[in-house]
Scaffold this active site. Structure first.
Site, PDB file in Angstrom:
ATOM      1  N   ASP A  29       0.887  -1.039  -0.441  1.00 31.98           N
ATOM      2  CA  ASP A  29       0.203  -0.536  -0.328  1.00 31.98           C
ATOM      3  C   ASP A  29       1.295   1.063   0.177  1.00 31.98           C
ATOM      4  OD1 ASP A  29      -2.978   1.172  -0.001  1.00 31.98           O
ATOM      5  OD2 ASP A  29      -2.009   2.139   2.407  1.00 31.98           O
ATOM      6  N   TYR A  65      -1.576  11.375   3.106  1.00 34.40           N
ATOM      7  CA  TYR A  65      -2.644  11.884   1.421  1.00 34.40           C
ATOM      8  C   TYR A  65      -2.274  12.952   1.434  1.00 34.40           C
ATOM      9  CZ  TYR A  65      -4.560   7.190   1.824  1.00 34.40           C
ATOM     10  OH  TYR A  65      -4.131   5.283   1.809  1.00 34.40           O
ATOM     11  N   HIS A 100      -7.443  -6.653  -0.617  1.00 30.45           N
ATOM     12  CA  HIS A 100      -6.314  -5.959  -0.445  1.00 30.45           C
ATOM     13  C   HIS A 100      -5.278  -6.149   0.259  1.00 30.45           C
ATOM     14  CE1 HIS A 100      -4.321  -1.902  -0.868  1.00 30.45           C
ATOM     15  NE2 HIS A 100      -4.648  -1.745   0.057  1.00 30.45           N
TER      16      HIS A 100
END
Length: 279
Positions: free
Chosen positions: A94, A200, A255
């Site tokens: 990730d 982010y 994921h």
């Protein structure tokens, strides 16, 4: 010490005289997401699973600037040096994968091999998210995370139910309710989500140059067939960007694949290491 005198926490296992293997976790995780891989690969490697800055026991600087990807990359590069090594095998998931790809692009001499799980380079992801509407829908949360405090509020709802929804898989017992409590312990702390979400906020761009990577690093990219956040078409873009790359898709897997299907992931990694170590 690392950039800005950041103190980084890591868990180690294995013989320090053996080759170095470093694990970089994703969002929202910490070193514990690599528990299966640490046990498996410590037979042959000195395994280091770090808490990236802003996570777990590592230091949590305030603001957005300390979470720029250049500093996150420098953290890993400097950790390798602090451990007394020049090279490592890096396994990343990730957000850890975005950092690892950038490190590979800028400092390819750092690597023996690179294994990326459920991730891509920033350039690949950025192109895919703007050119593929399906990936854009899957990445809705990235846009939401840009708003102050909204992400923290949403992620903490219903006793941090995000971990139950994202990591517990019906019919599989590799992630248990007890494992989920480990995540909730850390992310239930006051302000624990803000530094991870700042990854982010600090690195979001609408457009970025498609800088080409340097060097020739043996690379393995593994995706889960049922990844809710990434389109499998990212794999094709990764193949176009990088030479010397192998790819794999694990069926009926989502994921958080290194936790959901640890035996399959470990076998793929071990087979890849066996081939590239002997080449």
């Amino acid at each position: 010490m690392c950039p800005l005198d950041i103190k980084l926490h890591y868990v180690e296992n294995g013989d320090p005289s053996k080759p170095l293997m470093i694990f970089l976790h994703g969002f929202p995780e910490f070193w514990y997401s690599w528990r299966y891989q640490i046990l498996e690969f410590s037979k042959d490697y000195w395994c280091i699973a770090m808490d990236m800055r802003g996570y777990g026991h590592s230091e949590r600087p305030e603001g957005l600037a300390p979470y720029k990807i250049e500093l996150l990359v420098a953290d890993v590069r400097d950790l390798i040096r602090q451990l007394g090594r020049e090279k490592c095998t890096l396994v990343a998931h990730d957000w850890g994968g975005l950092i690892a790809c950038r490190l590979r692009d800028v400092y390819p001499e750092t690597f023996n091999q690179l294994i990326i799980l459920a991730s891509a380079s920033r350039e690949v992801w950025n192109t895919e998210v703007w050119e593929n509407p399906i990936q854009r829908r899957k990445s809705w949360y990235v846009f939401m995370y840009r708003f102050p405090w909204l992400a923290e509020y949403m992620l903490q709802l219903n006793n941090l139910a995000i971990f139950d929804r994202a990591m517990l898989v019906p019919g599989k017992d590799s992630v248990t309710p007890e494992d989920i409590e480990c995540y909730k312990y850390w992310f239930g702390k006051q302000y624990a989500f803000t530094p991870p979400v700042n990854y982010y906020r600090a690195n979001f761009v609408y457009d970025m140059p498609n800088n080409q990577p340097n060097g020739n690093v043996p690379m393995l990219v593994i995706y889960g067939e049922k990844d809710a956040y990434l389109e499998l078409s990212l794999i094709d873009r990764m193949k176009k960007r990088y030479g010397n790359i192998e790819t794999a898709i694990i069926e009926n897997c989502a994921h958080f694949l290194q936790q959901e299907e640890p035996q399959k992931v470990n076998k793929l990694i071990r087979d890849f290491l066996s081939k590239t170590n002997s080449s």
